[in-house]
Design a protein around this motif. Structure first.
Motif, PDB file in Angstrom:
ATOM      1  N   PRO A 224      72.269  84.291  45.319  1.00 33.64           N
ATOM      2  CA  PRO A 224      70.804  84.211  45.157  1.00 33.64           C
ATOM      3  C   PRO A 224      70.123  83.461  46.312  1.00 33.64           C
ATOM      4  CG  PRO A 224      71.926  83.648  43.104  1.00 33.64           C
ATOM      5  CD  PRO A 224      72.975  83.697  44.165  1.00 33.64           C
ATOM      6  N   LEU A 225      70.736  82.379  46.775  1.00 33.83           N
ATOM      7  CA  LEU A 225      70.138  81.621  47.866  1.00 33.83           C
ATOM      8  C   LEU A 225      70.168  82.421  49.162  1.00 33.83           C
ATOM      9  CD1 LEU A 225      68.859  78.868  48.474  1.00 33.83           C
ATOM     10  CD2 LEU A 225      71.123  78.030  49.106  1.00 33.83           C
ATOM     11  N   ARG A 226      71.243  83.174  49.359  1.00 32.68           N
ATOM     12  CA  ARG A 226      71.353  84.041  50.533  1.00 32.68           C
ATOM     13  C   ARG A 226      70.184  85.042  50.565  1.00 32.68           C
ATOM     14  NH1 ARG A 226      75.877  85.577  53.271  1.00 32.68           N
ATOM     15  NH2 ARG A 226      77.258  84.814  51.639  1.00 32.68           N
ATOM     16  N   SER A 227      69.832  85.573  49.412  1.00 29.15           N
ATOM     17  CA  SER A 227      68.729  86.538  49.346  1.00 29.15           C
ATOM     18  C   SER A 227      67.407  85.879  49.705  1.00 29.15           C
ATOM     19  CB  SER A 227      68.645  87.145  47.948  1.00 29.15           C
ATOM     20  OG  SER A 227      69.826  87.847  47.635  1.00 29.15           O
ATOM     21  N   VAL A 228      67.203  84.652  49.205  1.00 25.78           N
ATOM     22  CA  VAL A 228      65.962  83.934  49.506  1.00 25.78           C
ATOM     23  C   VAL A 228      65.824  83.718  51.006  1.00 25.78           C
ATOM     24  CG1 VAL A 228      64.746  81.736  49.247  1.00 25.78           C
ATOM     25  CG2 VAL A 228      65.851  82.785  47.277  1.00 25.78           C
ATOM     26  N   ILE A 229      66.916  83.289  51.649  1.00 19.50           N
ATOM     27  CA  ILE A 229      66.869  83.009  53.091  1.00 19.50           C
ATOM     28  C   ILE A 229      66.639  84.289  53.887  1.00 19.50           C
ATOM     29  CG2 ILE A 229      68.217  82.198  55.067  1.00 19.50           C
ATOM     30  CD1 ILE A 229      69.613  80.243  53.154  1.00 19.50           C
ATOM     31  N   SER A 230      67.367  85.335  53.548  1.00 19.00           N
ATOM     32  CA  SER A 230      67.284  86.573  54.335  1.00 19.00           C
ATOM     33  C   SER A 230      65.949  87.290  54.150  1.00 19.00           C
ATOM     34  CB  SER A 230      68.433  87.515  53.959  1.00 19.00           C
ATOM     35  OG  SER A 230      68.346  87.888  52.591  1.00 19.00           O
ATOM     36  N   GLU A 231      65.278  87.049  53.020  1.00 14.92           N
ATOM     37  CA  GLU A 231      64.018  87.754  52.748  1.00 14.92           C
ATOM     38  C   GLU A 231      62.786  86.918  53.051  1.00 14.92           C
ATOM     39  OE1 GLU A 231      64.276  88.962  48.702  1.00 14.92           O
ATOM     40  OE2 GLU A 231      66.091  90.177  49.019  1.00 14.92           O
ATOM     41  N   SER A 232      62.985  85.629  53.442  1.00 13.44           N
ATOM     42  CA  SER A 232      61.843  84.748  53.666  1.00 13.44           C
ATOM     43  C   SER A 232      61.473  84.727  55.142  1.00 13.44           C
ATOM     44  CB  SER A 232      62.158  83.324  53.183  1.00 13.44           C
ATOM     45  OG  SER A 232      62.357  83.308  51.793  1.00 13.44           O
ATOM     46  N   ALA A 233      60.556  85.588  55.524  1.00 10.45           N
ATOM     47  CA  ALA A 233      60.098  85.626  56.911  1.00 10.45           C
ATOM     48  C   ALA A 233      59.405  84.320  57.302  1.00 10.45           C
ATOM     49  CB  ALA A 233      59.161  86.801  57.121  1.00 10.45           C
ATOM     50  N   VAL A 234      58.840  83.609  56.298  1.00 12.39           N
ATOM     51  CA  VAL A 234      58.109  82.374  56.597  1.00 12.39           C
ATOM     52  C   VAL A 234      59.028  81.263  57.085  1.00 12.39           C
ATOM     53  CG1 VAL A 234      56.247  82.837  54.980  1.00 12.39           C
ATOM     54  CG2 VAL A 234      58.279  81.632  54.181  1.00 12.39           C
ATOM     55  N   LEU A 235      60.346  81.440  56.982  1.00 11.71           N
ATOM     56  CA  LEU A 235      61.254  80.419  57.480  1.00 11.71           C
ATOM     57  C   LEU A 235      61.263  80.358  59.003  1.00 11.71           C
ATOM     58  CD1 LEU A 235      64.392  80.696  55.165  1.00 11.71           C
ATOM     59  CD2 LEU A 235      62.774  78.832  55.302  1.00 11.71           C
ATOM     60  N   GLY A 236      60.699  81.356  59.640  1.00 11.39           N
ATOM     61  CA  GLY A 236      60.646  81.352  61.103  1.00 11.39           C
ATOM     62  C   GLY A 236      61.967  81.707  61.749  1.00 11.39           C
ATOM     63  N   LEU A 237      62.899  82.276  60.985  1.00 13.46           N
ATOM     64  CA  LEU A 237      64.192  82.648  61.551  1.00 13.46           C
ATOM     65  C   LEU A 237      64.095  84.018  62.212  1.00 13.46           C
ATOM     66  CD1 LEU A 237      66.488  81.654  58.546  1.00 13.46           C
ATOM     67  CD2 LEU A 237      65.962  80.281  60.565  1.00 13.46           C
ATOM     68  N   GLU A 238      64.876  84.198  63.269  1.00 10.84           N
ATOM     69  CA  GLU A 238      64.907  85.495  63.928  1.00 10.84           C
ATOM     70  C   GLU A 238      65.469  86.546  62.973  1.00 10.84           C
ATOM     71  OE1 GLU A 238      67.249  84.979  67.379  1.00 10.84           O
ATOM     72  OE2 GLU A 238      65.733  83.836  68.472  1.00 10.84           O
ATOM     73  N   ALA A 239      65.046  87.783  63.168  1.00 10.88           N
ATOM     74  CA  ALA A 239      65.507  88.874  62.301  1.00 10.88           C
ATOM     75  C   ALA A 239      67.033  89.004  62.359  1.00 10.88           C
ATOM     76  CB  ALA A 239      64.844  90.188  62.721  1.00 10.88           C
ATOM     77  N   GLU A 240      67.603  88.742  63.532  1.00 13.37           N
ATOM     78  CA  GLU A 240      69.056  88.841  63.684  1.00 13.37           C
ATOM     79  C   GLU A 240      69.769  87.812  62.800  1.00 13.37           C
ATOM     80  OE1 GLU A 240      72.462  88.428  67.200  1.00 13.37           O
ATOM     81  OE2 GLU A 240      70.312  88.412  67.710  1.00 13.37           O
ATOM     82  N   THR A 241      69.224  86.598  62.767  1.00 15.51           N
ATOM     83  CA  THR A 241      69.823  85.547  61.931  1.00 15.51           C
ATOM     84  C   THR A 241      69.719  85.911  60.462  1.00 15.51           C
ATOM     85  OG1 THR A 241      69.262  83.860  63.564  1.00 15.51           O
ATOM     86  CG2 THR A 241      69.733  83.103  61.328  1.00 15.51           C
ATOM     87  N   ARG A 242      68.565  86.417  60.044  1.00 13.49           N
ATOM     88  CA  ARG A 242      68.391  86.805  58.635  1.00 13.49           C
ATOM     89  C   ARG A 242      69.355  87.923  58.258  1.00 13.49           C
ATOM     90  NH1 ARG A 242      62.786  86.814  59.858  1.00 13.49           N
ATOM     91  NH2 ARG A 242      62.625  89.022  59.347  1.00 13.49           N
TER      92      ARG A 242
END
Length: 617
Positions: A224-242
């Motif tokens: 579940p946490l993996r989904s939150v991180i990968s789907e949260s564009a507001v985290l400012g992470l690059e698309a590759e990292t997500r």
């Protein structure tokens, strides 16, 4: 020694005033202005308690109490102290600005080279560090609250103008610190077969699961946490990292690096915080800096911050972005600390770091425990969770030779002196490789112990924590400097560890400020209702039932004259019984004692009546 937050805090303030004021003027000294972290810690030693504990506030001269004024008499009287604090804050804001007047967050002399024979470059000394970002959040919030109150208490136009200028500078620094914290957050992904992946699987498996089974357990627990991180564009992470985070073949860690992460994107903001510097830190979280960041971010959501309206609209937006990172990080490390069906990884001391080249250390166990404390406060811990983490704290105190004796050539001394070293990967791009040193193990342990004390609602756990806290404070109090510069402050480590190596350099504002934080935490503890004992409540209820019955029987006798000794006693009994009933639910011990006293006095009335009645009547 007993944890007496007011007495301890005033003693610290007395020592701070003696060290930092010369003829009523703040003196930064030889090491002042050389590190934004140390300067912020020194100011927070005074300002944080003064804004968090109403009984020792300094922003309203009409309410400053006599013992507070006595402790700070070198600063001035009650009317002079707030103006002096305003001047010190203005100096801090001015000292830690760049040539273009943008806020700076230099680590300064807190950075040291990995190779003692090398010298760090000026550019390296001026690098921002998460410690400074986090401390600046706490300092700026404390300062804004202080200035808001003091502005309403002074009528001098020049002072009001100065306060308004300082509020603007403080708010700008707060925004810049929040943006920097956003840009220092990172999610590090790695494969199962990598050295880091193997280390994480061994940590999760605890010797009970194969590495493959531990990998599957990690994937199940953090899906579940993996989904939150990968789907949260507001985290400012690059698309590759997500995308990598979302792959079932990848493991990950999240938290804060030591500084701005290399290639971290800029954060759009209308606030004039200047050019957002290029990051240099390797994009991997450090436990120590993650804990530091969580502590500062937590202040953004405190009741005081919300009640006083200290954040503007843009800062509220940034705070929400930081809250998401705060919650994700807490869930991750709290989950890692307690993963599995049997013993927790946290209980396997010392913590085995998965980072490259980072040693096993009790300090990292304490760091993970600190994050778990944050999480337990947020989600209300179970008695089992609390009992287990209390045991962890007791073991850490013992292993750190705080509550147990030293042995010859004891390696535990290294926790305190020279401290635990942390390599700052990425710093080598600007000069010699740098490291960070943590020497505040005892102070951090005391802070988390007190925080757990006010979280615990179990009588047994609370008593164990208070006993442990008193022993840690006694240990720390012995480490105050006894002579020379900084008398009464920290850190004279040789007082308790005479075998430790000689330490050169300035006094430790890091430990001094954290002890002041501990006094704030202790104040919160003592302003809470005491832990309610079900056994005492049941016993008090039984006593109250008997007392009510006997009082009713006593009232069947002829009423005494209201002004007579018997009449006054009866009224006192009724008042005590009423009070005992009122506080039964929150103070059963006090209710029990009052009910006992009522019964004793009712019995004395009954015996007096019996002795005055002639025999045979």
């Amino acid at each position: 020694m007993q944890i007496n937050p007011r007495e301890c805090l005033l003693e610290i303030w007395r020592s701070l005033a003696r060290h930092s004021f010369r003829d009523g003027v703040w003196d930064w000294g030889e090491w002042g202005r050389s590190s934004s972290v140390a300067d912020a810690e020194r100011l927070l030693t005074l300002l944080y308690p003064a804004t968090e504990i109403p009984a020792v506030r300094l922003d309203d001269p009409d309410t400053t109490q006599q013992d507070v004024m006595e402790a700070l008499r070198r600063v001035g009287d009650a009317t002079e102290i707030p103006g002096t604090v305003v001047g010190i804050l203005a100096e801090f804001m001015e000292n830690h600005r760049g040539g273009n007047l943008d806020p700076t967050f230099a680590g300064g002399y807190y950075f040291v080279p990995e190779d003692p024979g090398q010298e760090l470059s000026k550019e390296q000394r001026e690098l921002g560090v998460v410690d400074s970002y986090s401390m600046s959040v706490t300092l700026c919030l404390a300062a804004l609250g202080f200035l808001n109150v003091y502005r309403g208490k002074t009528r001098r136009d020049a002072t009001i103008e100065r306060i308004d200028e300082l509020r603007a500078a403080t708010s700008l620094r707060l925004t810049a610190a929040m943006v920097s914290l956003l840009r220092s957050f990172t999610v590090n992904t790695f494969g199962f077969n990598s050295p880091q992946g193997q280390a994480l699987c061994r940590l999760v498996g605890q010797g009970q699961l194969s590495e493959r089974q531990a990998f599957q357990e990690f994937q199940r627990r953090f899906r579940p946490l993996r989904s939150v991180i990968s789907e949260s564009a507001v985290l400012g992470l690059e698309a590759e990292t997500r995308d990598r985070v979302n792959k079932d073949t990848q493991l990950f860690e999240c938290g804060w690096a030591w500084s701005l992460v290399k290639d971290a994107p800029t954060v759009p903001t209308p606030e004039q915080i200047g050019v957002q510097a290029e990051g240099v830190a390797h994009p991997a979280p450090h436990l120590y800096f993650t804990v530091v960041a969580l502590d500062g971010i937590q202040d953004l959501f405190s009741e005081r911050t919300l009640t006083l309206g200290l954040l503007n609209a843009e800062q509220q937006r940034l705070a929400e972005a930081l809250r998401l990172r705060w919650e994700i990080t807490q869930q991750y490390w709290s989950g890692i600390a307690r993963i599995g069906e049997g013993s927790w990884p946290l209980e396997d001391i010392p913590w085995r770091s998965t980072g490259d080249g980072q040693p096993e250390s009790e300090y990292f166990s304490l760091s993970v425990a600190s994050i778990l404390v944050h999480d337990l406060v947020r989600r209300r811990a179970t008695d089992d969770d609390l009992a287990r983490i209390v045991t962890v704290m007791e073991r850490l105190a013992e292993r750190g030779r705080i509550t147990s004796r030293m042995t010859p050539d004891d390696r535990a001394i290294g926790l305190h002196n020279p401290g635990v070293f942390l390599s700052l990967r990425g710093s080598e791009s600007l000069g010699p490789a740098m490291r960070w040193t943590m020497t505040d193990f005892s102070a951090q342990l005391l802070k988390r112990t007190i925080q757990l004390s006010y979280l615990s609602r179990n009588v047994g756990s609370r008593e164990r924590l208070l006993t442990l806290g008193e022993r840690i404070l006694d240990h720390l109090w012995q480490r105050r400097i006894r002579d020379g510069e900084g008398v009464g402050l920290w850190d004279n480590v040789h007082a308790v560890y005479p075998q430790s190596p000689d330490r050169q350099g300035p006094l430790s504002w890091s430990i001094t400020e954290r002890v002041a934080e501990c006094m704030v935490a202790a104040n919160i503890l003592y302003t809470q209702p005491p832990v309610r004992s079900p056994e005492l409540e049941s016993a008090a209820r039984s006593l109250l039932g008997e007392a009510t019955h006997l009082l009713g029987n006593e009232q069947m006798e002829p009423a005494p004259v209201p002004t007579s000794e018997e009449g006054i006693l009866l009224k006192s009994i009724e008042a005590d019984l009423r009070r005992a009933r009122q506080i039964l639910g929150r103070q059963p011990g006090t209710s029990f004692a009052l009910a006992q006293r009522v019964l004793v006095r009712l019995d004395s009335l009954a015996r007096a009546r019996e002795s005055s009645t002639p025999r045979g009547v």
